[in-house]
Scaffold this motif. Sequence first.
Motif, PDB file in Angstrom:
ATOM      1  N   ARG A 136       0.872  -1.188   0.000  1.00  0.00           N
ATOM      2  CA  ARG A 136       0.000   0.000   0.000  1.00  0.00           C
ATOM      3  C   ARG A 136       0.905   1.234   0.000  1.00  0.00           C
ATOM      4  N   ILE A 137       1.043   1.822  -1.175  1.00  0.00           N
ATOM      5  CA  ILE A 137       1.933   2.960  -1.374  1.00  0.00           C
ATOM      6  C   ILE A 137       1.110   4.243  -1.286  1.00  0.00           C
ATOM      7  N   ILE A 138       1.566   5.157  -0.446  1.00  0.00           N
ATOM      8  CA  ILE A 138       0.828   6.416  -0.298  1.00  0.00           C
ATOM      9  C   ILE A 138       1.779   7.538   0.097  1.00  0.00           C
ATOM     10  N   ASP A 139       1.598   8.690  -0.518  1.00  0.00           N
ATOM     11  CA  ASP A 139       2.293   9.898  -0.083  1.00  0.00           C
ATOM     12  C   ASP A 139       1.293  10.713   0.729  1.00  0.00           C
ATOM     13  N   GLY A 140       1.505  10.790   2.026  1.00  0.00           N
ATOM     14  CA  GLY A 140       0.505  11.358   2.919  1.00  0.00           C
ATOM     15  C   GLY A 140       0.700  12.810   3.282  1.00  0.00           C
ATOM     16  N   ALA A 148       3.699  18.171  -0.659  1.00  0.00           N
ATOM     17  CA  ALA A 148       4.338  16.891  -0.975  1.00  0.00           C
ATOM     18  C   ALA A 148       5.789  17.147  -1.360  1.00  0.00           C
ATOM     19  N   GLY A 149       6.657  17.112  -0.364  1.00  0.00           N
ATOM     20  CA  GLY A 149       8.086  17.321  -0.591  1.00  0.00           C
ATOM     21  C   GLY A 149       8.799  15.991  -0.709  1.00  0.00           C
ATOM     22  N   ASP A 150       9.688  15.698   0.252  1.00  0.00           N
ATOM     23  CA  ASP A 150      10.453  14.442   0.235  1.00  0.00           C
ATOM     24  C   ASP A 150      10.976  14.161  -1.171  1.00  0.00           C
ATOM     25  N   HIS A 151      10.473  13.115  -1.787  1.00  0.00           N
ATOM     26  CA  HIS A 151      10.954  12.679  -3.101  1.00  0.00           C
ATOM     27  C   HIS A 151       9.947  12.952  -4.204  1.00  0.00           C
ATOM     28  N   SER A 165       0.532  11.728 -11.137  1.00  0.00           N
ATOM     29  CA  SER A 165       1.221  12.277  -9.963  1.00  0.00           C
ATOM     30  C   SER A 165       0.320  13.243  -9.209  1.00  0.00           C
ATOM     31  N   LYS A 166      -0.321  14.149  -9.927  1.00  0.00           N
ATOM     32  CA  LYS A 166      -1.198  15.113  -9.271  1.00  0.00           C
ATOM     33  C   LYS A 166      -2.361  14.410  -8.578  1.00  0.00           C
ATOM     34  N   TYR A 167      -2.928  13.409  -9.225  1.00  0.00           N
ATOM     35  CA  TYR A 167      -4.062  12.698  -8.635  1.00  0.00           C
ATOM     36  C   TYR A 167      -3.676  12.065  -7.302  1.00  0.00           C
ATOM     37  N   HIS A 168      -2.569  11.365  -7.283  1.00  0.00           N
ATOM     38  CA  HIS A 168      -2.176  10.638  -6.076  1.00  0.00           C
ATOM     39  C   HIS A 168      -1.548  11.545  -5.020  1.00  0.00           C
ATOM     40  N   LEU A 170      -1.987  15.058  -4.681  1.00  0.00           N
ATOM     41  CA  LEU A 170      -2.908  16.062  -4.155  1.00  0.00           C
ATOM     42  C   LEU A 170      -3.977  15.439  -3.270  1.00  0.00           C
ATOM     43  N   LEU A 171      -4.413  14.219  -3.626  1.00  0.00           N
ATOM     44  CA  LEU A 171      -5.497  13.571  -2.890  1.00  0.00           C
ATOM     45  C   LEU A 171      -5.009  12.547  -1.862  1.00  0.00           C
ATOM     46  N   CYS A 172      -3.701  12.292  -1.806  1.00  0.00           N
ATOM     47  CA  CYS A 172      -3.177  11.220  -0.951  1.00  0.00           C
ATOM     48  C   CYS A 172      -3.877   9.892  -1.253  1.00  0.00           C
ATOM     49  N   GLU A 173      -4.097   9.630  -2.507  1.00  0.00           N
ATOM     50  CA  GLU A 173      -4.771   8.406  -2.918  1.00  0.00           C
ATOM     51  C   GLU A 173      -3.771   7.252  -2.910  1.00  0.00           C
ATOM     52  N   ALA A 174      -4.094   6.192  -2.180  1.00  0.00           N
ATOM     53  CA  ALA A 174      -3.191   5.055  -2.049  1.00  0.00           C
ATOM     54  C   ALA A 174      -3.168   4.215  -3.324  1.00  0.00           C
TER      55      ALA A 174
END
Length: 269
Positions: A136-140, A148-151, A165-168, A170-174
């Motif tokens: 389960r990959i998520i940028d939270g 969304a910084g980090d990487h 990229s924007k979808y996942h 901006l929405l933190c979609e897993a």
Amino acid sequence: MSDLYADYQRLKLDWPKERILRITMDSPRRLNAADAVMHHELAKIWRDVDSDAGVSAVIITGAGKAFSGGGDLDLVKEMSENFEVLTRVWKEARDLVYTIINCSKPIVSAMQGPAVGAGLVAGLLADISIAAKTARIIDGHTRLGVAAGDHAAIVWPLLCGLAKSKYHLLLCEALSGEEAERIGLVSLCVEEDQLQDKALEVATRLANGSPTAIRWTKYALNNWLRMAGPTFDTSLALEFMGFNGADVREGLASLHEKRAPNFKKDCPL
């Protein structure tokens, strides 16, 4: 084990095969969440790997059923309250990305379960990224109330395109491991019980290949990431600026209280 790695606490190191170093994120925090010690070690390890003539390939994975549970919330709270902690972690976050990119040794990631936060940085910046189907990959970041910084800005658009990229982000979609492979975010997706064997197989092939050919190919390809450096630097600066704002305090409170965040809507930007 080389004295080079003697002081690591949260990263457990072993050699599954000759010249292959396996790094296992193993934190006492839930799901291998990155506390201050692990965050520092993740930023440091890649310089040691790069300088170790005995390493030809690296595997990065997580202990137990999780790859990485994201940032430790106690550390996040400290960052929002203490400027010295904030700037130290900012430097570590910057170094983590650039030391992975500049590490000459090929890196294979094996991601299972939750893959979030600092661990996900290594997971997706690895040269060959392998995810279990059930990962389960998520940028939270935006769920927490920071950019969304980090990487994310340096590699997600290159891997899966700007629209995804924007979808996942901006929405933190897993994403599951299967979906991540389908959109190109990871290199491979396998059954969970095959994950470690597949990572070792790939690492063995890399270790047995021509060191100069593989390392120089990696160096050349990573110029795509180096060209995105200014984009990454901006995203990281904006992320850490957000740790001084009200949104991160609300995001942190909502996570502790296990509820949806209630961010203020009157934003002057």
